[in-house]
Every structure is written in C-alpha cells, then in structure tokens.
Design a protein around this motif. Structure first.
Motif, PDB file in Angstrom:
ATOM      1  N   ALA A 116       0.827  -1.203   0.000  1.00 12.34           N
ATOM      2  CA  ALA A 116       0.000   0.000   0.000  1.00 12.34           C
ATOM      3  C   ALA A 116       0.868   1.262   0.000  1.00 12.34           C
ATOM      4  CB  ALA A 116      -0.941  -0.002   1.198  1.00 12.34           C
ATOM      5  N   SER A 117       1.924   1.281   0.805  1.00 10.78           N
ATOM      6  CA  SER A 117       2.792   2.463   0.829  1.00 10.78           C
ATOM      7  C   SER A 117       3.540   2.613  -0.500  1.00 10.78           C
ATOM      8  CB  SER A 117       3.754   2.408   2.002  1.00 10.78           C
ATOM      9  OG  SER A 117       4.587   1.296   1.907  1.00 10.78           O
ATOM     10  N   PHE A 130       2.327   1.693  -3.375  1.00 12.55           N
ATOM     11  CA  PHE A 130       1.303   2.204  -4.290  1.00 12.55           C
ATOM     12  C   PHE A 130       1.136   3.714  -4.138  1.00 12.55           C
ATOM     13  CE2 PHE A 130      -3.133   3.563  -4.659  1.00 12.55           C
ATOM     14  CZ  PHE A 130      -3.304   3.416  -6.027  1.00 12.55           C
ATOM     15  N   PHE A 131       1.091   4.199  -2.881  1.00 12.58           N
ATOM     16  CA  PHE A 131       0.925   5.633  -2.656  1.00 12.58           C
ATOM     17  C   PHE A 131       2.122   6.423  -3.167  1.00 12.58           C
ATOM     18  CE2 PHE A 131      -2.153   4.512   0.878  1.00 12.58           C
ATOM     19  CZ  PHE A 131      -3.262   4.895   0.138  1.00 12.58           C
ATOM     20  N   LEU A 132       3.319   5.890  -3.021  1.00  7.98           N
ATOM     21  CA  LEU A 132       4.499   6.571  -3.548  1.00  7.98           C
ATOM     22  C   LEU A 132       4.479   6.619  -5.072  1.00  7.98           C
ATOM     23  CD1 LEU A 132       7.297   5.235  -1.183  1.00  7.98           C
ATOM     24  CD2 LEU A 132       6.301   7.517  -1.233  1.00  7.98           C
ATOM     25  N   ALA A 187       1.760   6.524  -6.913  1.00  6.60           N
ATOM     26  CA  ALA A 187       0.682   7.453  -7.266  1.00  6.60           C
ATOM     27  C   ALA A 187       1.132   8.902  -7.120  1.00  6.60           C
ATOM     28  CB  ALA A 187      -0.547   7.185  -6.395  1.00  6.60           C
ATOM     29  N   ALA A 188       1.945   9.202  -6.115  1.00  7.05           N
ATOM     30  CA  ALA A 188       2.456  10.566  -5.940  1.00  7.05           C
ATOM     31  C   ALA A 188       3.357  10.963  -7.103  1.00  7.05           C
ATOM     32  CB  ALA A 188       3.206  10.684  -4.621  1.00  7.05           C
ATOM     33  N   SER A 214       1.273  11.413 -10.242  1.00  2.00           N
ATOM     34  CA  SER A 214       0.506  12.665 -10.277  1.00  2.00           C
ATOM     35  C   SER A 214       1.418  13.859 -10.518  1.00  2.00           C
ATOM     36  CB  SER A 214      -0.290  12.849  -8.980  1.00  2.00           C
ATOM     37  OG  SER A 214       0.566  13.084  -7.891  1.00  2.00           O
ATOM     38  N   PHE A 261      -0.609  12.103  -1.317  1.00  5.88           N
ATOM     39  CA  PHE A 261      -0.213  10.700  -1.469  1.00  5.88           C
ATOM     40  C   PHE A 261       1.048  10.384  -0.661  1.00  5.88           C
ATOM     41  CE2 PHE A 261      -2.705  10.420  -5.583  1.00  5.88           C
ATOM     42  CZ  PHE A 261      -3.650   9.557  -5.059  1.00  5.88           C
ATOM     43  N   PHE A 298      -0.104   9.986   2.874  1.00  4.51           N
ATOM     44  CA  PHE A 298      -0.727   8.676   3.033  1.00  4.51           C
ATOM     45  C   PHE A 298       0.334   7.584   3.153  1.00  4.51           C
ATOM     46  CE2 PHE A 298      -4.954   9.798   0.747  1.00  4.51           C
ATOM     47  CZ  PHE A 298      -5.391  10.444   1.891  1.00  4.51           C
ATOM     48  N   ALA A 299       1.383   7.655   2.346  1.00  5.25           N
ATOM     49  CA  ALA A 299       2.450   6.646   2.390  1.00  5.25           C
ATOM     50  C   ALA A 299       3.161   6.661   3.738  1.00  5.25           C
ATOM     51  CB  ALA A 299       3.445   6.885   1.259  1.00  5.25           C
ATOM     52  N   VAL A 325       0.742   5.128   6.361  1.00  7.86           N
ATOM     53  CA  VAL A 325       0.640   3.674   6.186  1.00  7.86           C
ATOM     54  C   VAL A 325       1.924   2.993   6.639  1.00  7.86           C
ATOM     55  CG1 VAL A 325       0.488   1.878   4.422  1.00  7.86           C
ATOM     56  CG2 VAL A 325      -1.125   3.762   4.407  1.00  7.86           C
TER      57      VAL A 325
END
Length: 88
Positions: free
Chosen positions: A11-12, A14-16, A18-19, A22, A45, A48-49, A52
């Motif tokens: 999950a972390s 994924f957030f990295l 996504a950041a 973007s 994001f 969030f990372a 998480v």
C-alpha cells in the motif's frame, strides 16, 4: 533484522507511485485537467504513504508472527476500504 513483506508495504509503495505519477502526468478529474492541484495531490499521497508506513511499524511491534501481521493488515485494509465506500 529480518525483512518481511506485508500488505501495508504494498500500500505504501502504491501511494508513492501514485504521488510520482501525479507529479509527472498531473491530475485529471472528470475530464478537466487541474495543473494547480497536481502538487497538492502528490503531497497528499506522500502523507498517506508515511501514515501507512507508520501503521505497518505499529502492527509489526504488536504482532511478531508474519502470518498474524498479514491477517491483521488485510483486515485493516478491508475495513478502511469499506469505510471509504460507505462515506463516499
């Protein structure tokens, strides 16, 4: 130190991703491109990372066995997704 792969690691990551995505390609909502929101969404994001990753460290301290960590973290992700869908 033993390296253990857990669901919150994915999950972390994924957030990295996504950041970075973007920041490179920008943010597009309902067909409208928002150039001013790209940086803010990227930082959200990243936040969030970090959160998480902190949750992953907390779960690792409470549950020493990898099997229990997987069960607890998958339950946490499922609960978070259900709450997100209920609020949405």
């Amino acid at each position: 130190m033993k390296l253990r792969i857990t669901p919150l690691n994915f999950a972390s990551a994924f957030f990295l991703v996504a950041a970075v995505y973007s920041w490179i390609y920008g943010v597009q909502i309902s067909g409208t491109h928002f150039k001013t929101m790209t940086t803010a969404v990227g930082w959200i994001f990243i936040l969030f990372a970090v959160v998480v990753s902190f949750m992953d460290l907390m779960f690792r301290n409470f549950f020493p066995e990898t099997k229990k960590i997987w069960i607890v973290e998958l339950s946490f992700i499922t609960l978070a997704a259900i709450l997100f869908l209920l609020v949405k």
